[in-house]
Design a protein around this motif. Sequence first.
Motif, mmCIF file in Angstrom:
data_model
loop_
_atom_site.group_PDB
_atom_site.id
_atom_site.type_symbol
_atom_site.label_atom_id
_atom_site.label_comp_id
_atom_site.label_asym_id
_atom_site.label_seq_id
_atom_site.Cartn_x
_atom_site.Cartn_y
_atom_site.Cartn_z
ATOM 1 N N PRO A 87 85.525 61.572 78.355
ATOM 2 C CA PRO A 87 85.326 62.926 78.890
ATOM 3 C C PRO A 87 85.747 63.005 80.362
ATOM 4 O O PRO A 87 85.451 62.126 81.153
ATOM 5 C CB PRO A 87 83.823 63.149 78.733
ATOM 6 C CG PRO A 87 83.240 61.783 78.753
ATOM 7 C CD PRO A 87 84.282 60.860 78.185
ATOM 8 N N TYR A 89 85.597 65.585 83.702
ATOM 9 C CA TYR A 89 84.900 66.752 84.242
ATOM 10 C C TYR A 89 85.884 67.869 84.566
ATOM 11 O O TYR A 89 86.943 67.634 85.149
ATOM 12 C CB TYR A 89 84.124 66.337 85.493
ATOM 13 C CG TYR A 89 83.498 67.468 86.243
ATOM 14 C CD1 TYR A 89 82.394 68.122 85.737
ATOM 15 C CD2 TYR A 89 84.016 67.880 87.468
ATOM 16 C CE1 TYR A 89 81.818 69.170 86.421
ATOM 17 C CE2 TYR A 89 83.444 68.920 88.160
ATOM 18 C CZ TYR A 89 82.347 69.566 87.632
ATOM 19 O OH TYR A 89 81.770 70.601 88.314
ATOM 20 N N LYS A 90 85.561 69.114 84.152
ATOM 21 C CA LYS A 90 86.402 70.284 84.438
ATOM 22 C C LYS A 90 85.853 71.046 85.634
ATOM 23 O O LYS A 90 86.419 71.016 86.715
ATOM 24 C CB LYS A 90 86.461 71.225 83.231
ATOM 25 C CG LYS A 90 87.188 70.691 82.047
ATOM 26 C CD LYS A 90 87.398 71.747 80.980
ATOM 27 C CE LYS A 90 86.096 72.292 80.477
ATOM 28 N NZ LYS A 90 86.214 73.208 79.334
ATOM 29 N N LYS A 91 84.722 71.752 85.419
ATOM 30 C CA LYS A 91 84.128 72.569 86.475
ATOM 31 C C LYS A 91 82.701 72.922 86.078
ATOM 32 O O LYS A 91 82.300 72.744 84.927
ATOM 33 C CB LYS A 91 84.934 73.837 86.705
ATOM 34 C CG LYS A 91 85.013 74.747 85.478
ATOM 35 C CD LYS A 91 85.855 75.964 85.740
ATOM 36 C CE LYS A 91 85.911 76.796 84.450
ATOM 37 N NZ LYS A 91 86.688 77.985 84.608
ATOM 38 N N LYS A 94 77.672 69.416 86.335
ATOM 39 C CA LYS A 94 78.035 68.142 85.720
ATOM 40 C C LYS A 94 77.062 67.748 84.618
ATOM 41 O O LYS A 94 77.384 66.923 83.769
ATOM 42 C CB LYS A 94 78.118 67.041 86.774
ATOM 43 C CG LYS A 94 79.305 67.210 87.684
ATOM 44 C CD LYS A 94 79.536 66.005 88.534
ATOM 45 C CE LYS A 94 80.818 66.199 89.334
ATOM 46 N NZ LYS A 94 81.182 65.005 90.053
ATOM 47 N N GLU A 95 75.878 68.351 84.618
ATOM 48 C CA GLU A 95 74.886 68.036 83.593
ATOM 49 C C GLU A 95 75.205 68.704 82.251
ATOM 50 O O GLU A 95 74.706 68.285 81.214
ATOM 51 C CB GLU A 95 73.482 68.473 84.038
ATOM 52 C CG GLU A 95 72.959 67.723 85.251
ATOM 53 C CD GLU A 95 73.496 68.270 86.570
ATOM 54 O OE1 GLU A 95 73.932 69.433 86.621
ATOM 55 O OE2 GLU A 95 73.494 67.499 87.550
ATOM 56 N N ASP A 96 76.031 69.744 82.268
ATOM 57 C CA ASP A 96 76.365 70.490 81.059
ATOM 58 C C ASP A 96 77.535 69.819 80.334
ATOM 59 O O ASP A 96 78.634 69.723 80.879
ATOM 60 C CB ASP A 96 76.741 71.932 81.420
ATOM 61 C CG ASP A 96 77.027 72.794 80.210
ATOM 62 O OD1 ASP A 96 76.745 72.341 79.072
ATOM 63 O OD2 ASP A 96 77.512 73.917 80.399
ATOM 64 N N PRO A 97 77.325 69.325 79.108
ATOM 65 C CA PRO A 97 78.406 68.664 78.372
ATOM 66 C C PRO A 97 79.601 69.575 78.087
ATOM 67 O O PRO A 97 80.717 69.090 77.894
ATOM 68 C CB PRO A 97 77.756 68.243 77.051
ATOM 69 C CG PRO A 97 76.301 68.354 77.247
ATOM 70 C CD PRO A 97 76.071 69.299 78.378
ATOM 71 N N ASN A 99 81.140 71.298 80.146
ATOM 72 C CA ASN A 99 82.021 71.325 81.313
ATOM 73 C C ASN A 99 82.935 70.106 81.378
ATOM 74 O O ASN A 99 83.496 69.801 82.430
ATOM 75 C CB ASN A 99 81.198 71.430 82.589
ATOM 76 C CG ASN A 99 80.525 72.780 82.700
ATOM 77 O OD1 ASN A 99 81.033 73.771 82.197
ATOM 78 N ND2 ASN A 99 79.371 72.815 83.336
ATOM 79 N N TYR A 100 83.053 69.402 80.274
ATOM 80 C CA TYR A 100 83.929 68.240 80.206
ATOM 81 C C TYR A 100 84.971 68.473 79.117
ATOM 82 O O TYR A 100 84.715 69.143 78.139
ATOM 83 C CB TYR A 100 83.123 66.976 79.880
ATOM 84 C CG TYR A 100 82.246 66.526 81.007
ATOM 85 C CD1 TYR A 100 82.667 65.525 81.864
ATOM 86 C CD2 TYR A 100 80.998 67.102 81.223
ATOM 87 C CE1 TYR A 100 81.862 65.099 82.912
ATOM 88 C CE2 TYR A 100 80.189 66.687 82.271
ATOM 89 C CZ TYR A 100 80.622 65.689 83.100
ATOM 90 O OH TYR A 100 79.838 65.274 84.136
ATOM 91 N N ARG A 101 86.151 67.921 79.304
ATOM 92 C CA ARG A 101 87.180 68.004 78.270
ATOM 93 C C ARG A 101 87.544 66.583 77.840
ATOM 94 O O ARG A 101 87.579 65.669 78.663
ATOM 95 C CB ARG A 101 88.415 68.754 78.753
ATOM 96 C CG ARG A 101 89.110 68.107 79.924
ATOM 97 C CD ARG A 101 90.239 69.007 80.420
ATOM 98 N NE ARG A 101 90.759 68.486 81.665
ATOM 99 C CZ ARG A 101 91.959 67.945 81.790
ATOM 100 N NH1 ARG A 101 92.749 67.868 80.753
ATOM 101 N NH2 ARG A 101 92.372 67.511 82.950
#
Length: 117
Positions: A87, A89-91, A94-97, A99-101
């Motif tokens: 994964p 990190y997008k934006k 950071k705790e929200d899954p 927000n990752y690609r």
Amino acid sequence: MCTVGPQALGTKIQVDANTDLLSAKEELVCKLLQELDPYKSMGPDNIHLRMLRDLADVIARTLSIIFAKSWRSGDVPEDWKKANVTPIYKKGLKEDPGNYRPISLTSVPGKLWNESS
């Protein structure tokens, strides 16, 4: 003969119309290896792209033979099918899954085989 080429690299590969098999030329494989970006990530095979690029003249023949045999048999080596999905990190938080690609890191010779076919 018809020509097929990876548009990103501007190279061409010739396919024999009689046998309909890809003739993986050593020069093309060498050129693809020399155009690798050494600052990209390694795949699951842990082969650094700088090493592949610097040794392009040495390993191009072996890879072109593997590519040709793989094309004829229709089988791709198992190591080329493996990928490390990680994964990135997008934006946002950071705790929200969400927000990752996912990024898939695959084997470099497998990518070259895809580009040359």
